[in-house]
Design an enzyme around this catalytic site. Structure first.
Site, PDB file in Angstrom:
ATOM      1  N   SER A 178       7.352   1.092 -18.213  1.00 46.20           N
ATOM      2  CA  SER A 178       7.289   0.624 -19.565  1.00 46.20           C
ATOM      3  C   SER A 178       5.990   1.104 -20.260  1.00 46.20           C
ATOM      4  O   SER A 178       4.991   0.793 -19.722  1.00 46.20           O
ATOM      5  CB  SER A 178       7.517  -0.692 -19.476  1.00 46.20           C
ATOM      6  OG  SER A 178       7.308  -1.261 -20.901  1.00 46.20           O
ATOM      7  N   TYR A 214       5.394  -8.695 -15.389  1.00 52.33           N
ATOM      8  CA  TYR A 214       6.133  -7.171 -15.566  1.00 52.33           C
ATOM      9  C   TYR A 214       5.511  -5.940 -15.401  1.00 52.33           C
ATOM     10  O   TYR A 214       5.653  -5.131 -14.900  1.00 52.33           O
ATOM     11  CB  TYR A 214       7.084  -7.428 -16.819  1.00 52.33           C
ATOM     12  CG  TYR A 214       7.824  -6.191 -17.101  1.00 52.33           C
ATOM     13  CD1 TYR A 214       9.084  -5.897 -16.393  1.00 52.33           C
ATOM     14  CD2 TYR A 214       7.766  -5.327 -18.240  1.00 52.33           C
ATOM     15  CE1 TYR A 214       9.934  -5.005 -16.737  1.00 52.33           C
ATOM     16  CE2 TYR A 214       8.383  -4.366 -18.539  1.00 52.33           C
ATOM     17  CZ  TYR A 214       9.748  -4.169 -17.785  1.00 52.33           C
ATOM     18  OH  TYR A 214      10.435  -3.260 -18.063  1.00 52.33           O
TER      19      TYR A 214
END
Length: 249
Positions: free
Chosen positions: A144, A157
């Site tokens: 990401s 995350y």
């Protein structure tokens, strides 16, 4: 020289292939000529829709349920791909979960669940991939772009995706001599349920304005990057993280 096309297709396993980026990727690879094994965790109906979309367009696909963090189930997923289509050439590991909260308030059970899917799941899928892939294959993980943005609330995350990047770069070197590429795609804000859930319109608009291209990414944007890495044009890209984010710094 024969003009006959090979009867055995190239084969792609796409985890998280029932929705969002995973589904768009599965459909794109099918259009590229791959037979696609669509892995899903629990939503059989959505996986069947992905398979139906592929087969109705003239492609080949099957759905297979497996928990990406369970080594026995993932081995069975690869067994099914080999039994049905003869082997595996490309593995796209798009399955992942995202829970957001400030580090000080983060629920540790949620942390464990997320890391089980995002870290252990990547390890298990990649382990089977490098054991099974045919020569000329490709492993494509998902990270990401949030890693470089240091956005409050994303600590857990981002940590899980940092682990994905570390595994990707090291694995690319561990498969030296086998003509297998290993890369990761790191999307920026992309209009999927995973990204949109829990965000108000103001937050979404603010994040959409961040890239110089002034919009959210789409699953199709990301599927195009995966298609490049999975195809012949991407063979010289190896051990890299491609930040597909519209130009966010």
């Amino acid at each position: 020289m024969s003009d006959e096309q090979p009867t055995t297709p190239r084969v792609a396993v796409v985890t998280g292939g029932s929705r969002g980026i995973g589904r768009e990727t599965a459909e794109r690879l099918a259009r590229d000529g791959f037979a696609v094994v669509v892995n899903f965790a629990g939503n059989q109906a959505e996986a069947d829709k992905t398979v139906a979309a592929i087969t109705e367009a003239g492609g080949r696909a099957l759905a297979f349920r497996a928990d990406v963090a369970d080594e026995t189930e993932v081995a069975a997923l690869f067994d099914a791909a080999e039994a049905t289509y003869g082997g595996v050439d490309v593995v796209v590991h798009a399955a992942g979960v995202m829970t957001l909260a400030p580090l000080a308030d983060f629920d540790l059970d949620a942390l464990d669940r997320m890391h089980r899917t995002n870290i252990r799941g990547t390890f298990v899928v990649d382990q089977q991939a490098v054991r099974r892939l045919r020569e000329g294959g490709a492993v494509i993980n998902f990270s990401s772009s949030v890693l470089a943005l240091a956005i409050p609330g994303y600590s857990a995350y981002a940590a899980s995706k940092g682990a994905v990047e570390a595994m990707t770069l090291i694995l690319a070197r561990e498969v030296r001599g086998r003509d297998i590429t290993v890369n990761a795609v790191a999307p920026g804000p992309t209009a999927t349920a995973l990204f949109l859930d829990g965000k108000d319109e103001e937050t979404i608009a603010r994040m959409a304005a961040q890239p110089p291209l002034e919009r959210l990414g789409t699953p199709n944007d990301i599927a195009g990057v995966v298609s490049f890495l999975a195809g012949p044009a991407g063979r010289w890209v190896n051990g890299q993280v491609l930040r597909a984010n519209g130009g966010i710094a």
